[in-house]
Every structure is written in structure tokens, then in C-alpha cells.
Design an enzyme around this catalytic site. Structure first.
Site, PDB file in Angstrom:
ATOM      1  N   GLU A  18      -2.733   5.122   1.406  1.00  0.00           N
ATOM      2  CA  GLU A  18      -2.824   6.288   2.276  1.00  0.00           C
ATOM      3  C   GLU A  18      -3.510   7.379   1.461  1.00  0.00           C
ATOM      4  OE1 GLU A  18       0.887   7.903   3.747  1.00  0.00           O
ATOM      5  OE2 GLU A  18      -0.194   9.524   4.750  1.00  0.00           O
ATOM      6  N   ARG A  23       8.523  -3.209  -6.077  1.00  0.00           N
ATOM      7  CA  ARG A  23       7.751  -2.065  -6.566  1.00  0.00           C
ATOM      8  C   ARG A  23       7.724  -2.079  -8.079  1.00  0.00           C
ATOM      9  NH1 ARG A  23       7.317   2.178  -3.026  1.00  0.00           N
ATOM     10  NH2 ARG A  23       6.814   3.662  -4.663  1.00  0.00           N
ATOM     11  N   LYS A  62       3.964   9.562  -4.713  1.00  0.00           N
ATOM     12  CA  LYS A  62       2.891  10.560  -4.561  1.00  0.00           C
ATOM     13  C   LYS A  62       3.455  11.932  -4.197  1.00  0.00           C
ATOM     14  CE  LYS A  62       0.530   7.758  -2.044  1.00  0.00           C
ATOM     15  NZ  LYS A  62      -0.389   7.188  -1.055  1.00  0.00           N
TER      16      LYS A  62
HETATM   17  P1  ATP Z   1       4.085   6.625  -2.567  1.00  0.00           P
HETATM   18  O1  ATP Z   1       5.563   6.447  -2.451  1.00  0.00           O
HETATM   19  O2  ATP Z   1       3.621   6.918  -3.939  1.00  0.00           O
HETATM   20  O3  ATP Z   1       3.489   7.548  -1.545  1.00  0.00           O
HETATM   21  P2  ATP Z   1       3.129   4.628  -0.871  1.00  0.00           P
HETATM   22  O4  ATP Z   1       3.662   3.280  -0.712  1.00  0.00           O
HETATM   23  O5  ATP Z   1       3.431   5.549   0.242  1.00  0.00           O
HETATM   24  O6  ATP Z   1       3.542   5.189  -2.272  1.00  0.00           O
HETATM   25  P3  ATP Z   1       0.465   3.957  -0.279  1.00  0.00           P
HETATM   26  O7  ATP Z   1      -0.789   4.683  -0.559  1.00  0.00           O
HETATM   27  O8  ATP Z   1       0.887   3.812   1.130  1.00  0.00           O
HETATM   28  O9  ATP Z   1       1.592   4.668  -1.112  1.00  0.00           O
HETATM   29  O10 ATP Z   1       0.482   2.560  -0.998  1.00  0.00           O
HETATM   30  C1  ATP Z   1      -0.604   1.676  -0.991  1.00  0.00           C
HETATM   31  C2  ATP Z   1      -0.109   0.338  -1.447  1.00  0.00           C
HETATM   32  O11 ATP Z   1       0.405   0.421  -2.769  1.00  0.00           O
HETATM   33  C3  ATP Z   1       1.009  -0.182  -0.575  1.00  0.00           C
HETATM   34  O12 ATP Z   1       0.773  -1.545  -0.314  1.00  0.00           O
HETATM   35  C4  ATP Z   1       2.237   0.000  -1.409  1.00  0.00           C
HETATM   36  O13 ATP Z   1       3.205  -0.960  -1.095  1.00  0.00           O
HETATM   37  C5  ATP Z   1       1.692  -0.142  -2.824  1.00  0.00           C
HETATM   38  N1  ATP Z   1       2.517   0.612  -3.778  1.00  0.00           N
HETATM   39  C6  ATP Z   1       2.821   1.910  -3.764  1.00  0.00           C
HETATM   40  N2  ATP Z   1       3.657   2.234  -4.766  1.00  0.00           N
HETATM   41  C7  ATP Z   1       3.892   1.091  -5.445  1.00  0.00           C
HETATM   42  C8  ATP Z   1       4.695   0.738  -6.580  1.00  0.00           C
HETATM   43  N3  ATP Z   1       5.425   1.650  -7.240  1.00  0.00           N
HETATM   44  N4  ATP Z   1       4.682  -0.547  -7.002  1.00  0.00           N
HETATM   45  C9  ATP Z   1       3.948  -1.463  -6.365  1.00  0.00           C
HETATM   46  N5  ATP Z   1       3.193  -1.216  -5.289  1.00  0.00           N
HETATM   47  C10 ATP Z   1       3.157   0.044  -4.822  1.00  0.00           C
HETATM   48 MG    MG Z   2       2.803   4.606   2.212  1.00  0.00          MG
END
Ligand code: ATP
Ligand code: MG
Length: 550
Positions: free
Chosen positions: A33, A260, A270
């Protein structure tokens, strides 16, 4: 690095292939995102997807999950693309969920026609109060059995911008008594009168994540849609949505979940990283203390080390916290192989060698990197006046101190043995200069018995007449606690002294270095030349030893 066996995702894929899934139909995606910069957690997901692409020779899409225009921006899109390229991965198609808004909207109207969705005109509080709990069934909305034609009409009005945000939502009609709370008539669309960085003012309704994600996977014909474990309960909904738009053509995507990445002393959210940026705790998303890909790059991390880290962490279904020292181990192992050596004195004290009388000093050869002899040697000027580290001198040496102290000998790296004979102090009694004598036959590598003479310590140095000034940034942990983000306020967990800036003296060949070039400053650690062109400046990447051990 030893090659590991297939991870559990690869085993799932191999199983699918064994059952007849055609390998040529494999396709993956990484779906960020664009509401922030990529961080070390994303690294795991990036490496997982792109490594699968490499292993199975399949395309990997970069898909921006851009359904919330309030939080998203082009700046983040650009930074994400830059970071993935920097890591050395190539995506097949650059996709945006926003490119599918029309298709998603059309499907949504289809769902209403099939009696699988309805417009709910309650407030969000009312809807929330009817949700029930995992042990208590939810309550049906009074609008649940609204006429299809009425729902279609209002949904169209929502799209046209005739309704205030919050006035109506479109909900899937699933099961208010499902033990899975996500199945209790989830919201598909909400009205949002906000411009989108790609679609401008066209849309007044924006689709929710769950509705968008699986259908985007289907549109792109992604075969295996990999996400983190917290999405496990979403899988049922993912499948329900695909059934709702059936019959499908081509591939039916499957969602699979992995754990994760959590790293000690680090946050990988984020939202919380954005808070550090917004409150000026750090200097932007790319601050070298940030666990973002851009921050790690500025800190001196290499794509090789980061990918190796991801490989070492592996892919599993078990939640755990990885020790921050593993990341440091990976960069140290990499830089040890590739970083040219250099001498720098960060906390200088002067040393004058009174019996050294060679006019203009002499050149001394140093290996550029003992790990790679092919790089050859560099010359350093040795002279009567040099700098050594303050910590390498003690006037009253504590027990076990084997470096320079009055009357004691120490070897200057690749050069001579010196002995401290006199101290020059300032008014406050602080030592300003250590006056030494040297043993003129003790030069390292010369053919004298003295050249092999053993003394207890060897220290590094730079010539005071032949060195450059450099600014050095030294970092400490950004958080004081092992699992930041667990408490009420992340600000209470921030280490207020995580950056220290020093004026150092460095050997002259560092003046010709390029931005982003890494060095091992002998005995001090690994450093990277900053992007600041005006001054000679280095960021400390990591020390030579594990700094996390107590
Ligand atoms: P955040 O909590 O930092 O906003 P998010 O999951 O909302 O993380 P996205 O940009 O939606 O962030 O994530 C893109 C991809 O990265 C998704 O497939 C998510 O599952 C993966 N991802 C995000 N954080 C992690 C993590 N700590 N470990 C492994 N994969 C991750
Ligand atoms: Mg997300």
C-alpha cells in the site's frame, strides 16, 4: 550460504504442480500500500515473492494496493519502486488496484443483483453495535432485505457523489452468525469525497481491502497470493468473494499465509514509522536509523546482505522475533569480503615521535583488503606527528590495558613500535599530546629481528600532516526496549541519544571515495560515504563485533 531445502510455500506450490497445476500458470505479486516507505518487514515479503519468481521462472507483479486516497501518495509509489529495483528485483507488470476500480464497481452491482450485497444506511456506530462477538451472534441490519433496485439506485448515487461520507455503505450479504467475524456482512464500499493520486476526482466510493485484494489477484491471474498470518481469517472471505463473481475464467487465485518478520528493538509498522517521521524524531523515512529499506541503504547496508538476511530468517508459519544482531551479522559478513580497509581516528589525541627525523616522513604499504589480495595495496604516509584514538592511551593504565601508556610500548599498525616518554597537558591537566620515541629497526615487514618483536598491543593511527578531516555519524539503537510498540506510547520508548556526530581524521585516499562506497575503518567498524557531496562524511554501518551482546 548453504542452500536450504524448499520452504513451506514452495512445498505447497510443488504439491499443486504434482496435482496437475501447470507451472507456466504460476504468477506472484508483491502488493504494497503506497502509504509509507518499505521497511525490513516488507523485505521478507519481497524476497519471498521475487525468489519464487526466480525459482519457478514465473512473473511477479508489483501491485499498488491504492484504495485509501486519504493516506496514499505518489511519493510513496516512487520510493517503493526505487527500493525494489535497488534490491535487484524486476517485476513483470506494474499494477494498481485503482486501475480495477471500474471492474470492481461493476462486480459490486452484480453482487447486488444476485442478492449478495446491499446498501446499509445506518451509521458506522450502529453497524458496529450489531456485529456481536466471537461468542455472540450478530444482528441483522434493518436494511439487509432492502429491495435490490433500491440498493442499486443508492449505490449509483454514492458513486455519483450525491451522498455525504458515512451516509451509506455497501455490504456483502453473507452470514451475521458466522463464527468468523469477518464474514458478518463486511463493508465493500464507503463514500469518500477525496481525490485519488491516480484517478483524480472520478471516484466518490472506494473499495475496501478485502474486496479489492482477491479480485485484483484474479484480474491479474495471480496463482498464489501470499500474505502475512494475520490475514488467515480473511481467507474465507477471499474465497467467498471469488465464488460471488463466479464463474471464473482461467486461474482461481489461492491465498496462503506466512509469519511476519519481527525484529527486536525495531518496529515494522508503517503507521508507527510515520509517527517518528511526523514528529521529527528522525530525519525522514530514509534516516539511517530507520528500519526502512531506504534508511538501511543510507546506513550502508547492501542488497546482498539484506537478501541474505531474508534467506537466513526463512519462511515459516510460526510467529517469532528475530534478534537484531542477525541483521548486523549479515552486513558484517558481506562487508568483510568487499569493503576496502582504511584508517580513521574518530576521537583523536596527538602523538609526537621525537626521535623520528625522516624529512617528509615515509610511505607505508597497506593491503586494501586482506580478504581479497587481488585488490593490492595502498600507501599511507607515516610522519613524526600522528593521531591515535584517545581510548588507546591511558595515563594510569587499568589492569589488562595493553595499549599506549607512560613507559609502555605499543605497535603502530604496519609501522613502528613506539613508547610514551612524556605527556603534554593543558591548564586543566588534560593530556593534549603524548610524546613518544620509536624503535627505528622495528618497522613491520622489514628484515630486522626487531620487526618481529612482539609487544602486547597494536593500534591504528593517521598522519597529522597527511590526513583529511571527515564528519562521522555514529548511531545507537533507535529504541530502548526489545519490543517497541507494545506500550501505550512509542515516544516513551525512543532512545533520545541515537545519533552522535564526530570530527575525525581519515587517511587521504578516502577523499577520492564515491557516495555510497563502504569501508572498514580498521578496529572501528564499517562505514559508508554519505550522499553529501560538499563535505567528506561517513555513516557508521555497524561495529566489528556484536554490539547487542550484553
Ligand atoms: P504495515 O503494518 O507496515 O502498514 P502492511 O501489511 O499494512 O504493513 P503493506 O504495504 O500492505 O503493509 O504490505 C505489503 C506486503 O508486505 C503485504 O503482503 C504484507 O503482508 C507484507 N508485509 C508487511 N509487513 C510485513 C512483515 N513485518 N513481515 C513480512 N511481510 C510483511
Ligand atoms: Mg496493509
Amino acid at each position: 550460504m548453504k542452500k536450504k531445502g524448499p520452504n513451506f510455500i514452495e512445498q505447497i506450490i510443488d504439491g499443486d504442480i504434482a496435482r496437475g497445476f501447470e507451472e507456466k500458470n504460476l504468477r506472484f505479486r508483491f502488493p504494497p500500500e503506497p502509504n509509507g516507505y518499505l521497511h525490513i518487514g516488507h523485505l521478507k515479503a519481497i524476497c519471498l515473492n521475487f525468489n519464487l519468481g526466480e525459482k519457478y521462472n514465473s512473473p511477479v507483479n508489483l501491485r499498488f494496493d491504492d484504495t485509501n486516497p486519504e493516506k496514499e501518495a505518489k511519493e510513496y509509489v516512487d520510493a517503493i519502486k526505487h527500493d525494489i529495483k535497488w534490491l535487484g528485483f524486476e517485476w513483470n507488470k506494474e499494477c494498481y488496484a485503482s486501475d480495477y476500480f471500474q471492474q470492481l464497481y461493476d462486480w459490486a452491482t452484480e453482487l447486488i443483483s444476485k442478492d449478495l450485497a446491499y446498501v446499509d444506511s445506518q451509521t458506522s456506530d450502529e453497524i458496529a453495535s450489531q456485529k456481536g462477538s466471537p461468542t455472540k451472534e450478530g444482528e441483522a441490519s434493518p436494511f439487509r432485505n432492502r429491495e435490490k433496485t433500491e440498493s442499486l439506485k443508492i449505490f449509483k448515487e454514492m458513486f455519483e457523489g450525491n451522498h455525504e461520507s458515512g451516509r451509506h455503505v455497501l455490504r456483502a450479504k453473507i452470514d451475521m452468525s458466522s463464527p468468523n467475524m469477518l464474514m458478518r456482512d463486511p463493508v465493500l464500499y464507503r463514500v469518500m469525497n477525496v481525490d485519488h493520486h491516480r484517478t483524480g476526482e472520478k471516484w466518490k466510493v472506494y473499495p475496501m481491502y478485502d474486496w479489492t485484494h482477491g479480485e485484483s489477484d484474479y484480474i491479474e491471474q495471480v496463482s498464489h497470493s501470499l500474505c502475512t498470518l494475520e490475514f488467515e481469517p480473511h481467507r474465507e472471505l477471499y474465497d467467498w468473494f471469488l465464488d460471488a463473481i463466479s464463474p471464473l475464467k482461467g486461474i482461481r487465485p489461492k491465498q496462503r499465509e506466512f509469519s511476519r518478520l519481527n525484529l527486536s528493538y525495531t518496529i515494522t509498522s508503517k503507521r508507527k514509522l510515520a509517527q517518528l517521521v511526523d514528529e521529527n524524531i528522525v530525519d525522514g523515512w530514509g534516516d539511517p536509523r530507520m528500519p526502512t529499506i531506504s534508511g538501511l541503504r543510507k546506513r550502508g547496508y547492501t542488497p546482498r546482505a539484506l537478501k541474505n538476511f531474508a534467506l537466513t530468517v526463512g519462511v515459516s508459519k510460526r510467529e517469532n522475533v528475530i534478534d537484531a544482531s542477525l541483521l548486523e551479522f549479515c552486513i558484517r559478513a558481506d562487508l568483510n569480503q568487499v569493503a576496502p580497509r582504511a584508517m580513521a581516528v574518530i576521537n583523536p589525541i596527538k602523538v609526537k615521535i621525537i626521535n623520528y627525523e625522516k624529512e617528509g616522513g615515509e610511505k607505508i604499504n597497506f593491503e586494501i583488503n586482506p580478504q581479497d589480495k587481488s585488490l593490492g595495496t595502498r600507501e599511507i604516509n607515516f610522519s613524526r606527528n600522528i593521531y591515535i584514538e584517545k581510548e588507546d592511551f591511558q595515563e594510569n593504565p587499568e589492569e589488562g590495558f595493553f595499549r599506549l601508556s607512560p613507559g609502555e610500548e605499543v605497535r603502530l599498525k604496519n609501522a613502528y613500535i613506539i613508547k610514551a616518554v612524556e605527556l603534554v597537558k593543558d591548564d586543566k591537566g588534560e593530556v593534549k599530546e603524548v610524546v613518544c620515541e620509536y624503535d627505528d629497526k622495528s618497522k613491520s615487514g622489514s628484515n630486522t629481528p626487531e620487526s618481529n618483536r612482539k609487544v602486547k598491543g597494536t593500534i591504528h593511527w593517521v598522519s597529522s600532516t597527511n590526513s583529511l578531516k571527515a564528519k562521522i555519524n555514529i548511531y545507537d539503537r533507535l529504541f530502548k526496549v526489545p519490543e517497541p510498540g507494545k506500550g501505550d506510547d512509542i515516544m516513551n520508548e525512543v532512545n533520545q541519544n541515537s545519533l552522535e556526530t564526530k570530527e575525525a581524521f581519515v587517511e587521504p585516499y578516502l577523499g577520492d571515495s564515491q557516495e555510497g562506497q563502504q569501508f572498514q575503518f580498521q578496529r572501528l567498524g564499517y562505514f559508508v560515504r554519505t550522499e553529501n557531496k560538499k563535505t567528506l562524511e561517513f555513516n557508521k554501518t555497524v561495529g566489528l563485533r556484536d554490539s547487542w551482546k550484553k
